[in-house]
Design a protein around this motif. Structure first.
Motif, short mmCIF file in Angstrom:
data_model
loop_
_atom_site.label_atom_id
_atom_site.label_comp_id
_atom_site.label_asym_id
_atom_site.label_seq_id
_atom_site.Cartn_x
_atom_site.Cartn_y
_atom_site.Cartn_z
N SER A 1 48.56 45.26 42.87
CA SER A 1 48.90 45.82 41.57
C SER A 1 48.43 44.88 40.46
CB SER A 1 50.41 46.02 41.46
OG SER A 1 51.07 44.76 41.47
N LEU A 2 48.48 45.37 39.23
CA LEU A 2 48.14 44.53 38.08
C LEU A 2 49.03 43.31 38.03
CD1 LEU A 2 46.45 44.13 35.52
CD2 LEU A 2 48.12 45.54 34.28
N GLU A 3 50.30 43.51 38.40
CA GLU A 3 51.24 42.37 38.42
C GLU A 3 50.85 41.36 39.51
OE1 GLU A 3 52.13 45.59 38.33
OE2 GLU A 3 52.73 45.54 36.21
N ASP A 4 50.39 41.85 40.66
CA ASP A 4 49.92 40.96 41.72
C ASP A 4 48.73 40.13 41.25
OD1 ASP A 4 51.77 41.86 43.67
OD2 ASP A 4 50.48 43.55 44.16
N VAL A 5 47.79 40.81 40.60
CA VAL A 5 46.60 40.11 40.11
C VAL A 5 46.99 39.04 39.10
CG1 VAL A 5 44.41 40.36 38.89
CG2 VAL A 5 45.11 42.09 40.56
N LYS A 6 47.87 39.37 38.20
CA LYS A 6 48.29 38.40 37.19
C LYS A 6 49.02 37.23 37.84
CE LYS A 6 48.71 41.56 33.24
NZ LYS A 6 49.66 42.20 32.29
N LYS A 7 49.78 37.52 38.90
CA LYS A 7 50.56 36.48 39.57
C LYS A 7 49.64 35.48 40.29
CE LYS A 7 54.07 35.79 43.18
NZ LYS A 7 54.99 36.48 44.11
N TRP A 8 48.61 36.01 40.98
CA TRP A 8 47.82 35.15 41.85
C TRP A 8 46.47 34.73 41.26
CZ3 TRP A 8 50.77 33.14 45.23
CH2 TRP A 8 51.81 33.86 45.79
N ALA A 9 46.00 35.44 40.22
CA ALA A 9 44.71 35.08 39.64
C ALA A 9 44.84 33.94 38.65
CB ALA A 9 44.08 36.28 38.97
N ASP B 1 34.14 35.00 35.50
CA ASP B 1 33.61 36.12 34.73
C ASP B 1 33.27 37.33 35.59
OD1 ASP B 1 33.66 34.71 32.24
OD2 ASP B 1 31.88 33.61 32.90
N GLY B 2 33.67 37.28 36.87
CA GLY B 2 33.35 38.35 37.79
C GLY B 2 31.97 38.16 38.41
N ASP C 1 36.16 41.01 40.25
CA ASP C 1 36.56 41.24 38.86
C ASP C 1 36.75 39.90 38.14
OD1 ASP C 1 36.56 43.98 39.12
OD2 ASP C 1 38.71 44.11 39.57
N PRO C 2 36.60 39.87 36.82
CA PRO C 2 36.89 38.65 36.06
C PRO C 2 38.37 38.30 36.16
CG PRO C 2 35.71 40.26 34.72
CD PRO C 2 36.14 40.98 35.95
N VAL C 3 38.69 37.04 35.91
CA VAL C 3 40.10 36.68 35.83
C VAL C 3 40.71 37.43 34.65
CG1 VAL C 3 39.84 34.42 36.92
CG2 VAL C 3 39.61 34.63 34.44
N LEU D 1 41.39 30.55 46.27
CA LEU D 1 40.96 31.64 47.14
C LEU D 1 41.92 32.83 47.07
CD1 LEU D 1 39.59 29.72 50.25
CD2 LEU D 1 38.33 30.69 48.30
N LYS D 2 43.20 32.57 46.80
CA LYS D 2 44.11 33.70 46.52
C LYS D 2 43.62 34.45 45.29
CE LYS D 2 48.72 32.68 48.37
NZ LYS D 2 48.73 31.36 48.97
N SER D 3 43.23 33.70 44.25
CA SER D 3 42.73 34.32 43.03
C SER D 3 41.50 35.17 43.32
CB SER D 3 42.39 33.24 41.98
OG SER D 3 41.70 33.80 40.89
N LEU D 4 40.59 34.63 44.10
CA LEU D 4 39.39 35.38 44.44
C LEU D 4 39.74 36.63 45.25
CD1 LEU D 4 36.29 35.56 44.50
CD2 LEU D 4 36.33 34.21 46.61
N ALA D 5 40.68 36.51 46.18
CA ALA D 5 41.03 37.63 47.05
C ALA D 5 41.61 38.80 46.26
CB ALA D 5 42.01 37.17 48.12
N VAL D 6 42.53 38.53 45.34
CA VAL D 6 43.18 39.63 44.61
C VAL D 6 42.24 40.27 43.59
CG1 VAL D 6 45.50 38.70 44.94
CG2 VAL D 6 44.23 38.11 42.86
N ARG D 7 41.13 39.60 43.27
CA ARG D 7 40.19 40.16 42.29
C ARG D 7 38.98 40.82 42.95
NH1 ARG D 7 37.62 36.34 39.55
NH2 ARG D 7 38.42 34.51 40.64
N SER D 8 38.94 40.86 44.27
CA SER D 8 37.70 41.26 44.96
C SER D 8 37.84 42.55 45.75
CB SER D 8 37.25 40.14 45.90
OG SER D 8 36.93 38.98 45.19
N LYS D 9 36.72 43.23 45.87
CA LYS D 9 36.54 44.34 46.79
C LYS D 9 35.36 44.03 47.69
CE LYS D 9 38.34 48.21 44.05
NZ LYS D 9 38.02 49.55 43.47
N VAL D 10 35.43 44.53 48.92
CA VAL D 10 34.32 44.36 49.85
C VAL D 10 33.66 45.71 50.04
CG1 VAL D 10 35.83 44.63 51.87
CG2 VAL D 10 33.62 43.53 52.13
N ARG D 11 32.37 45.73 49.94
CA ARG D 11 31.59 46.97 50.14
C ARG D 11 30.95 46.89 51.52
NH1 ARG D 11 26.36 49.33 48.87
NH2 ARG D 11 26.59 51.39 47.87
#
Length: 398
Positions: free
Chosen positions: A390-398, A314-315, A299-301, A218-228
């Motif tokens: 950040s991109l580093e955050d996404v890489k860390k948690w995704a 795959d997003g 977003d995709p991993v 769920l951390k991975s999902l959170a850092v890759r997601s936006k809510v509209r």
């Protein structure tokens, strides 16, 4: 005199290990006369972003001073967080009954309960404390309510969620605080959770904790997601009902159809990252208003990240309300557990500043019509949108 930052007094229900950095009482400085260019303000500014909630006791503050203090955190901001006079003027909005604008300082709102006379240019202001009885699908029985049982009203971020950017800071100033016996906030969501609360408390939970306690997938999902968010979300949600623990809307198909909303523009619809980056600490805070959420964009991993066990590797673009709400609920519900909630025990002349981009909060409880309560609230539509991971955050948690 040096500024002192003392830990907030936690209720017995709270887990102290989860509040080590959360919340401070500030002593040795008058917030009403702080110079925004001073070192003392800089100290308060950084403390707010580090601790999320700051409490000042025995404050004397005019609406002009409250506006000036709020604006100091975002000098380019100007208008009330929902647009000056727009919330009260939109009678279909679920916020319409809750706010009365101070005429000479339209960025400051009078909120509370009962009738207030000759107040800051308002000859007569009839206030109504938001109660679960008017918004939830189910309600506490009158018999239990008479015994002091109550509920959270609506977990939220202060934000228009359409056209305007979410305020950085909200200030709440208690002018008239009625005394009364404590209540029991019942979650009524099948868990058996209950939380003893002071009468009329404002309850806070940490967005940082909300993110930190998530499992890896769920951390991975959170850092890759936006809510509209829906356009004019407070009008859109007005016919619908909240869940019994106030963490979102029941999916019953009652939301106002988009063609029945006030005029709206696609370009003004807001889509924010699910997690917002703290500008001072760099920490990630899970910041979603569950009631206004309409879609999730995932977003995709990233390349090279582990795909096994990842959700939507795959997003995805999720548009079914029930699916969106259930995913957000799964991520947010652990963080409103009783041990993670700070319910503030208000006293007259308390001033609270909270990092609106770092916490979720809710009104709690109910008053009788003759119990007068008066608060000044100020938040300003920000000069920028929140920053996501950040991109580093996404890489860390995704």
């Amino acid at each position: 005199m040096a500024i002192e930052f003392a830990p907030l007094p936690l209720p017995p229900s709270a887990d102290p290990s989860k509040f080590i950095d959360f919340g401070r009482e500030v002593k040795g400085v008058d917030p009403a006369t702080l110079d925004p260019k001073s070192e003392r303000f800089a100290e308060i500014h950084d403390a707010l972003y580090k601790h999320s909630v700051l409490l000042f006791r025995d404050v004397s503050m005019t609406p002009e001073q409250q506006y000036a203090l709020t604006k100091a955190f975002d000098p380019k901001s100007e208008d009330y967080g929902h647009g000056n006079n727009k919330t009260e003027g939109t009678k279909k909005s679920i916020l319409h009954p809750d706010l009365k604008t101070i005429p000479r300082v339209p960025q400051v709102q009078l909120i509370g309960n009962g009738t207030v006379y000759n107040h800051e240019g308002l000859v007569e202001a009839k206030l109504k404390h938001p109660s679960h009885t008017t918004f939830h699908k189910t309600r506490v029985s009158p018999e239990d309510e008479a015994k002091g049982v109550t509920r959270f009203y609506r977990w939220h971020i202060d934000a228009a969620l359409y056209d305007l950017s979410p305020p950085r800071v909200t200030t709440l100033y208690g002018l008239i605080v009625p005394n009364g016996p404590p209540q029991v906030c019942r979650y009524d969501d099948g868990t058996g959770d209950e939380l003893p609360v002071p009468l009329g408390t404002t309850a806070f939970v940490s967005g940082k904790t909300m993110f930190d306690i998530l499992p890896p997938e769920l951390k991975s999902l959170a850092v890759r997601s936006k809510v509209r968010y829906a356009p004019h979300p407070y009008v859109w949600m007005a016919p619908a009902h909240a869940m019994p623990n106030a963490l979102g809307i029941e999916t019953e198909g009652l939301e106002l159809p988009l063609n029945e909303l006030p005029p709206w523009e696609e370009s003004k619809i807001k889509a924010f990252p699910v997690v917002w980056k703290n500008p001072t600490t760099g920490e990630l805070h899970f910041e979603v208003h569950p009631c206004g959420a309409a879609e999730l964009l995932v977003d995709p991993v990233p390349a090279g990240a582990k795909r096994e066990g990842a959700l939507f590797p795959d997003g995805a673009h999720l548009t079914e309300l029930k699916e969106v709400r259930e995913l957000l609920y799964k991520m947010q519900r652990p963080a409103i557990a009783p041990k993670l909630v700070y319910p503030h025990d208000w006293h007259e002349n308390d001033l609270i500043l909270f990092h609106n981009r770092g916490v979720l909060h809710t009104v709690v409880g109910a008053f009788t019509p003759d119990q007068v309560r008066a608060f000044h609230q100020c938040n300003l539509a920000a000069s920028d949108d929140p920053t996501g991971p950040s991109l580093e955050d996404v890489k860390k948690w995704a």
